[in-house]
Design a protein around this motif. Structure first.
Motif, PDB file in Angstrom:
ATOM      1  N   LYS A 291       0.820  -1.224   0.000  1.00  0.00           N
ATOM      2  CA  LYS A 291       0.000   0.000   0.000  1.00  0.00           C
ATOM      3  C   LYS A 291       0.848   1.267   0.000  1.00  0.00           C
ATOM      4  CE  LYS A 291      -0.822   0.262   4.981  1.00  0.00           C
ATOM      5  NZ  LYS A 291      -1.818   0.170   6.044  1.00  0.00           N
ATOM      6  N   ALA A 292       2.158   1.132   0.305  1.00  0.00           N
ATOM      7  CA  ALA A 292       3.032   2.315   0.302  1.00  0.00           C
ATOM      8  C   ALA A 292       3.622   2.583  -1.087  1.00  0.00           C
ATOM      9  CB  ALA A 292       4.149   2.125   1.325  1.00  0.00           C
ATOM     10  N   LEU A 293       3.327   1.740  -2.068  1.00  0.00           N
ATOM     11  CA  LEU A 293       3.872   1.938  -3.419  1.00  0.00           C
ATOM     12  C   LEU A 293       3.052   2.968  -4.188  1.00  0.00           C
ATOM     13  CD1 LEU A 293       4.386  -1.787  -4.531  1.00  0.00           C
ATOM     14  CD2 LEU A 293       6.097  -0.251  -3.541  1.00  0.00           C
ATOM     15  N   SER A 294       3.712   3.620  -5.163  1.00  0.00           N
ATOM     16  CA  SER A 294       2.968   4.508  -6.064  1.00  0.00           C
ATOM     17  C   SER A 294       2.182   3.661  -7.071  1.00  0.00           C
ATOM     18  CB  SER A 294       3.945   5.415  -6.802  1.00  0.00           C
ATOM     19  OG  SER A 294       4.692   4.633  -7.710  1.00  0.00           O
ATOM     20  N   GLY A 295       1.331   4.326  -7.850  1.00  0.00           N
ATOM     21  CA  GLY A 295       0.493   3.606  -8.812  1.00  0.00           C
ATOM     22  C   GLY A 295       1.297   2.768  -9.791  1.00  0.00           C
ATOM     23  N   GLY A 296       2.358   3.375 -10.347  1.00  0.00           N
ATOM     24  CA  GLY A 296       3.178   2.647 -11.320  1.00  0.00           C
ATOM     25  C   GLY A 296       3.900   1.470 -10.685  1.00  0.00           C
ATOM     26  N   GLN A 297       4.375   1.689  -9.458  1.00  0.00           N
ATOM     27  CA  GLN A 297       5.059   0.590  -8.755  1.00  0.00           C
ATOM     28  C   GLN A 297       4.087  -0.541  -8.463  1.00  0.00           C
ATOM     29  OE1 GLN A 297       6.486   2.916  -5.492  1.00  0.00           O
ATOM     30  NE2 GLN A 297       8.394   3.481  -6.525  1.00  0.00           N
ATOM     31  N   GLN A 298       2.862  -0.193  -8.079  1.00  0.00           N
ATOM     32  CA  GLN A 298       1.862  -1.244  -7.818  1.00  0.00           C
ATOM     33  C   GLN A 298       1.591  -2.054  -9.083  1.00  0.00           C
ATOM     34  OE1 GLN A 298      -1.622   0.512  -5.990  1.00  0.00           O
ATOM     35  NE2 GLN A 298      -0.599   0.707  -4.014  1.00  0.00           N
ATOM     36  N   GLN A 299       1.507  -1.356 -10.226  1.00  0.00           N
ATOM     37  CA  GLN A 299       1.261  -2.070 -11.490  1.00  0.00           C
ATOM     38  C   GLN A 299       2.438  -2.980 -11.814  1.00  0.00           C
ATOM     39  OE1 GLN A 299      -1.288  -2.516 -13.024  1.00  0.00           O
ATOM     40  NE2 GLN A 299      -2.605  -0.746 -13.160  1.00  0.00           N
TER      41      GLN A 299
END
Ligand code: ADP
Length: 255
Positions: free
Chosen positions: A132-140
């Motif tokens: 949950k601490a990742l940015s959107g791109g990192q989550q993808q």
């Protein structure tokens, strides 16, 4: 059906929700090793089609084969050969990335080195960070890493770059190409035409539950031009996105 080079075969697929027909007799094949795009406006039936092929949704009628296995007879065999991106709500928010990779590996009954997967998607430095601490791109990027854990022959990506900034989108494109370069077949949905043009070997354009065109992006553009189409005004040699990328750089960031 006897075309062995087609790793996915879909024939006259129909999905009805009550009286409403979301998928209205779709037929197409995906070749092994290609990046195949399903394009279309919201509500066209792309996700429904993907989810049926992924064994996650019941079809109303039609036939689907994946890797030579019939969806009706061998869904378990199909599940073993595919990688599916979860929606972000599918990840335990309190676990870090290493723990999440280990959890997925356990589900697939595989022993893996989490760091190899994280490095592949350029998240090696986030190994102890919670999802949950990742940015959107990192989550993808992380969700693409999780699709690789069971070493799938086919990977399904449903709008993988929606909501990402231009750098993050390009990073993800390179990652998708890299994954294909390792031998996987990729089926992707998007409504970004630049993305489809850059990534896809062939695209099917879906509208109101039907395929209205299917070919390589180049061939579709050539057909349009051959039909007399001309852009209404001269096209500049660059666009605003080129300006943005040129000014802000292409390097990895907190995407
Ligand atoms: P796309 O992925 O192209 O945006 P979808 O496959 O999500 O399209 O949806 C196709 C159509 O089916 C839409 O009109 C959507 O509202 C409808 N639909 C999707 N899921 C359901 C459902 N569970 N119940 C009823 N209608 C649905």
């Amino acid at each position: 059906m006897s075309a062995p080079q087609q790793i996915i075969e879909v024939k006259e697929l129909v999905k009805k929700y009550g009286d409403f027909t979301a998928v209205d007799g779709i037929s197409f094949g995906v070749r092994e090793g290609e990046i195949f795009g399903l394009l279309g406006p919201n509500g066209a039936g792309k996700s429904t089609t993907l989810e049926i092929i992924e064994t996650l949704r019941e079809k109303t009628s039609g036939e689907v084969w994946v890797g030579g296995f019939s969806l009706d007879e061998h869904p378990e065999q199909i599940k073993k050969m595919i990688g599916v991106q979860l929606q972000s709500s599918g990840y335990y928010p309190g676990l870090n990335l290493t723990e999440l990779i280990e959890l997925f590996a356990g589900l697939y009954n595989r022993k893996v080195k989490p760091m190899e997967y994280l490095e592949m998607v350029n998240l090696g430095d986030k190994a102890k960070v919670r999802y949950k601490a990742l940015s959107g791109g990192q989550q993808q990027r992380f969700s693409i890493a999780t699709t690789l854990i069971n070493q799938p022959r086919i990977i399904f990506l449903d709008e993988p770059t929606t909501g990402l900034d231009p750098q993050a989108r390009r990073n993800l494109w390179e990652l998708i190409r890299k994954v294909r370069g390792q031998g996987a077949t990729i089926v992707i949905t998007t409504h970004y035409m630049d993305e489809a043009e850059y990534l896809c070997d062939r695209v099917a354009i879906v509208d109101s539950g039907r395929i209205i065109a299917l070919n390589s992006p180049d061939a579709l553009i050539d057909e349009l031009v051959a039909g007399g189409f001309e852009r209404p005004r001269a096209v500049k040699k660059a666009n605003l996105e080129d300006v943005f990328i040129q000014l802000t750089g292409r390097e990895w960031r907190g995407d």
